[in-house]
Design an enzyme around this catalytic site. Structure first.
Site, PDB file in Angstrom:
ATOM      1  N   ASN A  18       0.887  -1.011  -0.027  1.00  0.00           N
ATOM      2  CA  ASN A  18      -0.248  -0.241  -0.136  1.00  0.00           C
ATOM      3  C   ASN A  18       0.504   1.139   0.064  1.00  0.00           C
ATOM      4  OD1 ASN A  18      -1.918   2.099   0.460  1.00  0.00           O
ATOM      5  ND2 ASN A  18      -1.914   1.216   2.301  1.00  0.00           N
ATOM      6  N   TRP A  19       0.913   1.703  -1.001  1.00  0.00           N
ATOM      7  CA  TRP A  19       2.193   2.972  -0.950  1.00  0.00           C
ATOM      8  C   TRP A  19       1.026   4.607  -0.834  1.00  0.00           C
ATOM      9  CZ3 TRP A  19       4.317   2.905  -6.260  1.00  0.00           C
ATOM     10  CH2 TRP A  19       4.642   1.359  -7.254  1.00  0.00           C
ATOM     11  N   LYS A  20       0.472   4.368  -0.536  1.00  0.00           N
ATOM     12  CA  LYS A  20      -0.505   5.358   0.175  1.00  0.00           C
ATOM     13  C   LYS A  20      -0.204   6.411  -0.329  1.00  0.00           C
ATOM     14  CE  LYS A  20      -0.112   3.203   4.446  1.00  0.00           C
ATOM     15  NZ  LYS A  20      -0.449   3.084   6.046  1.00  0.00           N
ATOM     16  N   HIS A 103      -9.662   1.050   5.207  1.00  0.00           N
ATOM     17  CA  HIS A 103      -7.911   0.895   5.774  1.00  0.00           C
ATOM     18  C   HIS A 103      -8.159   2.156   7.106  1.00  0.00           C
ATOM     19  CE1 HIS A 103      -3.586   2.006   6.755  1.00  0.00           C
ATOM     20  NE2 HIS A 103      -3.896   1.446   6.294  1.00  0.00           N
ATOM     21  N   GLU A 105      -7.189   4.305   8.100  1.00  0.00           N
ATOM     22  CA  GLU A 105      -6.788   6.049   7.950  1.00  0.00           C
ATOM     23  C   GLU A 105      -7.538   6.346   6.995  1.00  0.00           C
ATOM     24  OE1 GLU A 105      -3.020   5.710   5.961  1.00  0.00           O
ATOM     25  OE2 GLU A 105      -1.782   4.936   7.660  1.00  0.00           O
ATOM     26  N   GLU A 173      -4.569  -5.165  10.294  1.00  0.00           N
ATOM     27  CA  GLU A 173      -3.588  -4.083  10.883  1.00  0.00           C
ATOM     28  C   GLU A 173      -4.014  -3.501  12.011  1.00  0.00           C
ATOM     29  OE1 GLU A 173      -1.750  -2.513   6.749  1.00  0.00           O
ATOM     30  OE2 GLU A 173      -3.327  -1.334   7.484  1.00  0.00           O
ATOM     31  N   GLY A 179       2.861   1.919  10.867  1.00  0.00           N
ATOM     32  CA  GLY A 179       3.932   3.442  11.064  1.00  0.00           C
ATOM     33  C   GLY A 179       4.479   3.913  11.976  1.00  0.00           C
ATOM     34  N   SER A 217       3.789  -2.127  10.045  1.00  0.00           N
ATOM     35  CA  SER A 217       5.573  -2.066  10.855  1.00  0.00           C
ATOM     36  C   SER A 217       5.846  -4.105   9.853  1.00  0.00           C
ATOM     37  CB  SER A 217       5.604  -1.614  12.380  1.00  0.00           C
ATOM     38  OG  SER A 217       5.520  -0.537  12.375  1.00  0.00           O
ATOM     39  N   GLY A 238       3.187  -1.483   4.578  1.00  0.00           N
ATOM     40  CA  GLY A 238       3.416   0.287   3.884  1.00  0.00           C
ATOM     41  C   GLY A 238       4.486   1.222   3.128  1.00  0.00           C
ATOM     42  N   GLY A 239       4.923   1.622   4.490  1.00  0.00           N
ATOM     43  CA  GLY A 239       6.059   1.619   4.229  1.00  0.00           C
ATOM     44  C   GLY A 239       7.791   1.256   3.684  1.00  0.00           C
TER      45      GLY A 239
END
Ligand SMILES: O=C[C@H](O)COP(=O)(O)O
Length: 255
Positions: A18-20, A103, A105, A173, A179, A217, A238-239
């Site tokens: 997920n590149w967000k 998600h 977010e 998640e 993150g 993470s 993610g990251g």
């Protein structure tokens, strides 16, 4: 023949990035190219979910490599007066296989509740997409001993009935792990994933075959431990999905 997790036929793990709201067009193409060139070196399914404006160039670069494409969100309607939104049919038109819905977010920043997430998952199916339905407790909820109850409520509220291992992915998640560099223990992940699998038994005909991803993470250094947990069938990253080396490192560490 069944696996230790009870799969009738063990699905390959899915590692989804997920590149967000990161990357630009050129860096998206460079990353997609690196993944397309190296997908043959991993024994898992790979998917990337770029920002919607970069889906088209990434789709071109991925071509027929086998790296799947996904959206990060979708509207419930096929089209109409919904400024700024993207329909699941539009995502499918660009070659998407998956779309992330619910998600944390989106739940936090856009007030999406379980009913809204379920409507998006149903819309995704209408368009032939596989929804990746996200659930997860906050830190306060975990500290209060409510993690399993919260996740169960989210699954029951967000996952449409009647989906199958071929039409549904669920991602656990924990909000506090996203993150932050913090992760639950393997035992905690195992407990939540086993509970999700059990709850899905009430909603899906073949709950044993629904891929359950862990997200929060995940890095190359912790992927082997997290991806080896029972009932974990991959990761939503993610990251660490923004660098080919890290993303592929997670994929290579996944059994
Ligand atoms: O969708 C991905 C998750 O929010 C995990 O993000 P993270 O890997 O940066 O913690």
């Amino acid at each position: 023949m069944t696996t230790k997790e009870g799969f009738a036929v063990a699905p390959r793990a899915l590692i989804a990035g997920n590149w967000k709201m990161n990357m630009d067009r050129v860096s998206s193409e460079v990353l997609a190219s690196a993944l397309a060139q190296n997908v043959g070196s991993v024994a898992v399914d790979l998917a990337v979910c770029p920002p919607s404006v970069y889906l088209s160039p990434v789709s071109v670069v991925l071509g027929s490599s086998g790296v799947a494409l996904g959206g990060q969100d979708c509207h419930t309607a096929q089209n109409g007066a919904h400024t700024g939104d993207v329909s699941p049919e539009m995502l499918a038109d660009l070659g998407c296989t998956y779309v992330i819905v619910g998600h944390s977010e989106r739940r936090a920043d856009h007030g999406e509740d379980d009913a809204a997430v379920r409507a998006k998952a149903e819309a995704a199916r209408r368009a032939g997409l596989i929804p990746i339905v996200c659930v997860g407790e906050t830190e306060a909820e975990r500290d209060a001993g409510k993690a399993l109850d919260v996740v169960e409520s989210q699954v029951r509220g967000s996952v449409p009935e009647g989906l199958t291992g071929a039409t549904l992915v669920v991602a656990y998640e924990p909000v506090w792990a996203i993150g932050t560099g913090r992760t639950p223990t393997a035992d905690d992940v195992a407990a939540v994933h086993a509970h999700i699998r059990k709850v899905l038994g009430d909603l899906c005909g073949d709950a044993a075959n629904v891929r359950l991803l862990y997200g929060g993470s995940v890095k190359p250094g912790n992927a082997k431990e997290l991806m080896s947990v029972a009932n974990v069938n991959g990761a939503l990253v993610g990251g660490a999905s923004l660098k080919a080396e890290d993303f592929l490192g997670i994929a290579k560490a996944t059994p």
